[in-house]
Write a protein that holds these residues in place. Structure first.
Motif, short mmCIF file in Angstrom:
data_model
loop_
_atom_site.label_atom_id
_atom_site.label_comp_id
_atom_site.label_asym_id
_atom_site.label_seq_id
_atom_site.Cartn_x
_atom_site.Cartn_y
_atom_site.Cartn_z
N TYR A 340 11.04 -4.27 -10.51
CA TYR A 340 10.66 -3.86 -9.16
C TYR A 340 11.82 -4.08 -8.19
O TYR A 340 12.06 -3.26 -7.29
CB TYR A 340 9.44 -4.65 -8.69
CG TYR A 340 8.14 -4.16 -9.28
CD1 TYR A 340 7.72 -2.84 -9.10
CD2 TYR A 340 7.31 -5.02 -10.00
CE1 TYR A 340 6.52 -2.39 -9.63
CE2 TYR A 340 6.10 -4.58 -10.52
CZ TYR A 340 5.72 -3.27 -10.34
OH TYR A 340 4.53 -2.82 -10.86
N ALA A 359 8.61 -1.64 -3.17
CA ALA A 359 9.10 -2.19 -4.45
C ALA A 359 9.38 -3.69 -4.32
O ALA A 359 9.01 -4.48 -5.21
CB ALA A 359 10.36 -1.44 -4.89
N LYS A 362 6.21 -5.62 -4.34
CA LYS A 362 5.65 -5.74 -5.69
C LYS A 362 6.39 -6.80 -6.50
O LYS A 362 5.79 -7.54 -7.28
CB LYS A 362 5.70 -4.39 -6.40
CG LYS A 362 4.67 -3.40 -5.90
CD LYS A 362 4.76 -2.09 -6.66
CE LYS A 362 3.71 -1.08 -6.17
NZ LYS A 362 3.84 0.23 -6.86
#
Length: 624
Positions: A340, A359, A362
């Motif tokens: 990620y 991203a 995450k």
């Protein structure tokens, strides 16, 4: 006798004859089992131990050895049954061994509380027995509950008090130190374990790993000796390759990874991956991708191979393929923070801030301690205009790593942008408490002090920068500004002169120095400061206006007019230059032209400083 001589194969054959001669003789059957176990005929040994128990059901040795053999073969539940029965046989020493072995089997089964109880019973039957205490510590480490690390540490202390040269005890102390982030303590413990037992590969190997983390020169020496002493182990060669790669010797690193793979008969995925990364570093990207593809073909769920493949593709600017590779890494390992994180970097490089933020979030959801994701999340939120979000991300980063000066510095910048200056100063001070020689954060702190109206503190901060980087012109100019606010004109002038000595085309310094020179009645110094900028630099309209004014004061009116006209050719109808030309017209005896020029200047910018100065000089009737 053959067993004692180390010839287990011959012993097994001899005992075969004994069993053939006396099939029901317990000692022949049992000892054949021992010999078979030594030559790795595990199924034969298992059958012998079972037969021995049929012949003598109360045999402690047969029951214990069968349980241990079943454990070795992975039949944990059956092993536990036999070992439990072994605990009921024999004297205290035998019961202690049986309870210890039962604890090992229960530990293997994940039945930690029962394992701890079994080890405790082993200690009761034999108080000086070290291994049960050692294994209890291992259980606490594996269980990793509240207080378990302290319990493990206390047990290790007990073991080492009982036997100070017990290498496994020092090894476990090394593990505990590593888990606590104490690399120096781990280094000391692993080194002692290796000294007490030079054949203890794992202790010597771990000491090498810690030495690598500490960047100690001994790391290479440790792995070199391990490669000689354990030629069938690929790990030392692999880590020598890592050291070579770290040192920039990629060709040697590639050779060492190849040697490690040869020793491992190709079965060393990490070496394959590092070999691929080394090929990439050698600009052999196609070969690197082929290595990663081969690893993925053998193991489609190898998340590291997908990740490394993505890194190479991203470097080659094959963005869509890189994104797909990182996505494959996440699919292979859901919650893979590094994947990620690299997706975030990819999107950030494309200035797709929303996608990069998602991203990084995450990555932090998968690993709340992923420092680089927290920092980069702050960078992307700041780039997206979310200063408050950037502050929150950087605060998260400094919680993850309180000594990471980059995060403190970025936090200070984000707070400064929000005009939360006291908090920004605190952030920069925290960074400087960690690294007092960080010139960048001294400069940032100086800017904050300046904005807070604390020129004395600001001057100190900028001087700190200059103590480390005397040629930092930005810091020197800011220092000059603080001297101006402190009404230390001489100090300001000296700093401005130093700037122009280093960079004669520094426009801001030249303009301020010219102002000081005018105030001191030294128009020649003002001309000397401004002339190089008009000749070779990037002059502004203010530079032309003040240079022309200096030449008026020096009595060189025609030169002043030429300068003003050159300025107007570049900056048409600039109020400041028009005002100076009005002064020239007045000096040349043309008050009408002076009035017209001053009127044009006032129409352009009535508040211009040169307009105000010339109006005061020529008198109010000039602009009627």
């Amino acid at each position: 006798l053959q067993v004692r001589a180390g010839d287990a194969t011959a012993a097994a054959a001899t005992l075969e004859r004994a069993v053939a001669a006396a099939p029901d003789r317990y000692t022949a059957v049992f000892n054949r089992g021992l010999a078979r176990r030594r030559i790795e005929n595990l199924d034969g040994a298992r059958a012998d131990f079972q037969r021995a128990l049929e012949l003598q059901p109360t045999s402690f040795a047969a029951r214990l050895d069968l349980g241990l053999l079943l454990l070795r073969q992975g039949d944990v539940d059956a092993a536990i049954g036999h070992l439990q029965r072994a605990t009921e046989l024999g004297g205290n020493d035998e019961k202690s061994r049986a309870h210890h072995s039962l604890g090992v089997a229960l530990q293997r089964a994940g039945r930690f509380d029962e394992a701890l109880a079994a080890y405790e019973r082993a200690i009761e039957f034999q108080p000086g027995y070290l291994l049960p205490r050692y294994n209890q510590a291992l259980v606490y480490l594996a269980r990793d509950g509240e207080g378990d690390a302290a319990r493990a540490s206390a047990l290790v202390d007990q073991v080492l008090r009982l036997q100070p040269d017990f290498a496994p005890g020092w090894f476990l102390r090394g593990r505990l130190a590593s888990r606590a982030g104490d690399d120096l303590g781990a280094w000391d413990a692993y080194t002692r374990a290796a000294r007490y037992d030079p054949a203890f590969f794992k202790a010597r190997y771990n000491s090498g790993l810690v030495a690598m983390r500490l960047r100690r020169d001994e790391a290479g020496q440790i792995f070199e000796r391990l490669a000689v002493d354990f030629p069938d182990r690929p790990e030392p060669l692999f880590n020598l390759g890592r050291l070579a790669y770290r040192g920039g010797d990629h060709a040697r690193a590639l050779t060492l990874y190849d040697k490690a793979l040869a020793v491992a008969h190709g079965d060393y995925p990490e070496a394959h991956l590092n070999r691929g990364l080394t090929l990439w570093a050698l600009d052999r990207s196609d070969e690197a991708l082929a290595v990663f593809d081969a690893v993925i073909a053998a193991d489609p769920k190898n998340e590291a191979a997908h990740l490394d493949r993505g890194l190479v593709l991203a470097a080659l600017r094959r963005v869509d393929e890189a994104r797909a590779a990182f996505a494959a890494a996440v699919a292979a390992r859901p919650g893979y923070a590094r994947a990620y994180y690299n997706i975030g970097k990819l999107e950030a490089g494309l200035e797709r801030h929303a996608e990069a933020i998602a991203a990084y979030e995450k990555a932090l959801e998968a690993d709340p301690t992923h420092l680089r994701s927290a920092v980069n999340l702050g960078v992307e939120r700041a780039a997206a205009g979310d200063a408050e979000g950037a502050v929150a991300a950087y605060r998260r980063a400094v919680v993850i790593s309180p000594r990471y000066t980059v995060a403190w510095g970025n936090l200070g910048l984000a707070l400064r942008k929000l005009d939360r200056l006291e908090e920004a100063a605190d952030a920069f001070r925290n960074a400087l408490a960690i690294d007092p020689d960080d010139s960048q954060n001294h400069e940032r702190l100086g800017v904050v002090y300046s904005k807070l109206g604390q020129p004395e503190l600001a001057a100190r901060a900028f001087q700190e920068v200059l103590d480390h980087e005397p040629q930092d012109l930005t810091a020197r100019f800011n220092l000059a500004l603080q001297y101006a606010r402190l009404e230390r004109a001489d100090a300001e002038e000296k700093e401005l002169e130093r700037i122009l000595k280093l960079d004669p085309l520094h426009r801001k310094a030249a303009l301020r120095l010219a102002r000081i020179a005018f105030d001191a009645g030294r128009p020649g110094d003002a001309e000397a400061a401004l002339t190089p900028i008009v000749a070779r630099g990037k002059p502004t309209s203010a530079v032309f206006a003040r240079l022309a004014r200096a030449r008026i004061a020096l009595g060189r009116v025609q030169d002043a007019l030429t300068t003003a006209r050159d300025g107007l050719a570049r900056f048409a109808d600039d109020a400041g230059i028009l005002a100076v030309e009005a002064e020239i017209a007045q000096r040349q005896g043309d008050p009408s032209a002076a009035a017209a020029l001053l009127a044009r200047a006032a129409a352009r910018d009535a508040d211009n400083a040169e307009v105000a100065r010339v109006r005061a000089l020529l008198g109010p009737s000039t602009t009627n």
